[in-house]
Scaffold this active site. Structure first.
Site, mmCIF file in Angstrom:
data_model
loop_
_atom_site.group_PDB
_atom_site.id
_atom_site.type_symbol
_atom_site.label_atom_id
_atom_site.label_comp_id
_atom_site.label_asym_id
_atom_site.label_seq_id
_atom_site.Cartn_x
_atom_site.Cartn_y
_atom_site.Cartn_z
ATOM 1 N N ASP A 20 50.368 52.665 44.611
ATOM 2 C CA ASP A 20 49.731 52.586 45.923
ATOM 3 C C ASP A 20 50.825 52.480 46.980
ATOM 4 O O ASP A 20 51.895 51.911 46.735
ATOM 5 C CB ASP A 20 48.815 51.365 45.994
ATOM 6 N N TRP A 68 49.425 51.697 37.960
ATOM 7 C CA TRP A 68 48.679 52.020 36.754
ATOM 8 C C TRP A 68 49.143 53.388 36.263
ATOM 9 O O TRP A 68 49.690 54.179 37.020
ATOM 10 C CB TRP A 68 47.181 51.938 36.971
ATOM 11 N N ASN A 102 42.306 51.921 37.269
ATOM 12 C CA ASN A 102 42.771 52.415 38.570
ATOM 13 C C ASN A 102 42.019 51.812 39.753
ATOM 14 O O ASN A 102 42.358 52.085 40.895
ATOM 15 C CB ASN A 102 42.724 53.948 38.613
ATOM 16 N N ASP A 103 41.035 50.956 39.480
ATOM 17 C CA ASP A 103 40.222 50.427 40.572
ATOM 18 C C ASP A 103 40.778 49.088 41.066
ATOM 19 O O ASP A 103 40.066 48.100 41.177
ATOM 20 C CB ASP A 103 38.772 50.269 40.091
ATOM 21 N N VAL A 104 42.067 49.075 41.324
ATOM 22 C CA VAL A 104 42.765 47.838 41.668
ATOM 23 C C VAL A 104 43.650 48.124 42.884
ATOM 24 O O VAL A 104 44.224 49.212 42.987
ATOM 25 C CB VAL A 104 43.668 47.382 40.482
ATOM 26 N N ASP A 152 42.680 57.018 41.798
ATOM 27 C CA ASP A 152 41.530 56.464 42.534
ATOM 28 C C ASP A 152 42.062 55.978 43.876
ATOM 29 O O ASP A 152 42.713 54.939 43.950
ATOM 30 C CB ASP A 152 40.903 55.293 41.748
HETATM 31 N N1 ABN Z 1 44.557 51.695 43.688
HETATM 32 C C1 ABN Z 1 43.712 52.179 44.674
HETATM 33 C C2 ABN Z 1 42.789 51.138 45.172
HETATM 34 C C3 ABN Z 1 43.150 50.393 46.262
HETATM 35 C C4 ABN Z 1 42.289 49.415 46.729
HETATM 36 C C5 ABN Z 1 41.097 49.178 46.090
HETATM 37 C C6 ABN Z 1 40.737 49.936 44.978
HETATM 38 C C7 ABN Z 1 41.603 50.924 44.514
#
Ligand code: ABN
Length: 167
Positions: free
Chosen positions: A113, A94, A141-143, A69
């Site tokens: 990332d 992740w 993965n939304d982090v 993501d």
């Molecule tokens: N890991 C990708 C990402 C970065 C920032 C915000 C959401 C997802």
């Protein structure tokens, strides 16, 4: 008036006089071959197109990106597994498991990332195979995994193979 039989006989004789057996067989062969190959052509092209996307690190369909993501680093000056110059890989990541159609095996993939520059903005890709909800943070993965870096600006994401998944 001539009967239908007589008409058919006359036209058959005329055709036989003007056409050799060999040329009739050649024409039939060409017709059969053409008819057999025609329906295959678009299918072959479609199969080739989908295969190249699965093998292309700049395509979101690339097999290793099954749970990614973010923006693909391969479109941002890096590669599918290395950060672009001037950015640093996040130490926390992740993890996903992706199937490689080339060898039929499943691979454990780390999605790091790349941090230290503002968002790349190229090739956004959001695929969520086997992703877990937020309460399983290491499987979501939304982090922004740049949160632990000195410079927590998110730039793009890479996918690094950690090993073969055991059955
Ligand atoms: N890991 C990708 C990402 C970065 C920032 C915000 C959401 C997802």
């Amino acid at each position: 008036m001539r009967s239908f039989d007589q008409l058919f006989e006359a036209s058959s004789r005329s055709l036989a006089q003007h056409t050799s057996r060999r040329s009739v067989l050649a024409m039939l062969g060409r017709l059969l071959t053409g008819a057999a190959l025609m329906p295959l052509l678009p299918v072959q092209r479609a199969a080739a197109a989908s295969k190249s996307a699965v093998d292309n690190p700049e395509s979101c369909e690339y097999w290793k990106y099954c749970a990614i993501d973010g923006f693909l680093c391969s479109c941002c000056g890096g590669s599918s597994h290395s950060c672009p110059p001037g950015t640093a890989a996040s130490p926390i990541t992740w993890i996903g498991t992706c199937h490689n159609p080339a060898d039929g095996r499943d691979y454990i993939v780390s999605y790091n990332d790349c941090c230290g520059k503002t968002s790349c903005g190229n090739c956004e890709c959001n695929r969520n195979e086997r992703e877990k909800p937020m309460y399983r943070l290491s499987r979501n993965n939304d982090v922004n995994w740049c949160m632990a870096n000195a410079n927590s600006n998110y730039h793009c994401s890479v996918s690094v193979i950690l090993g073969v998944a055991e059955q």
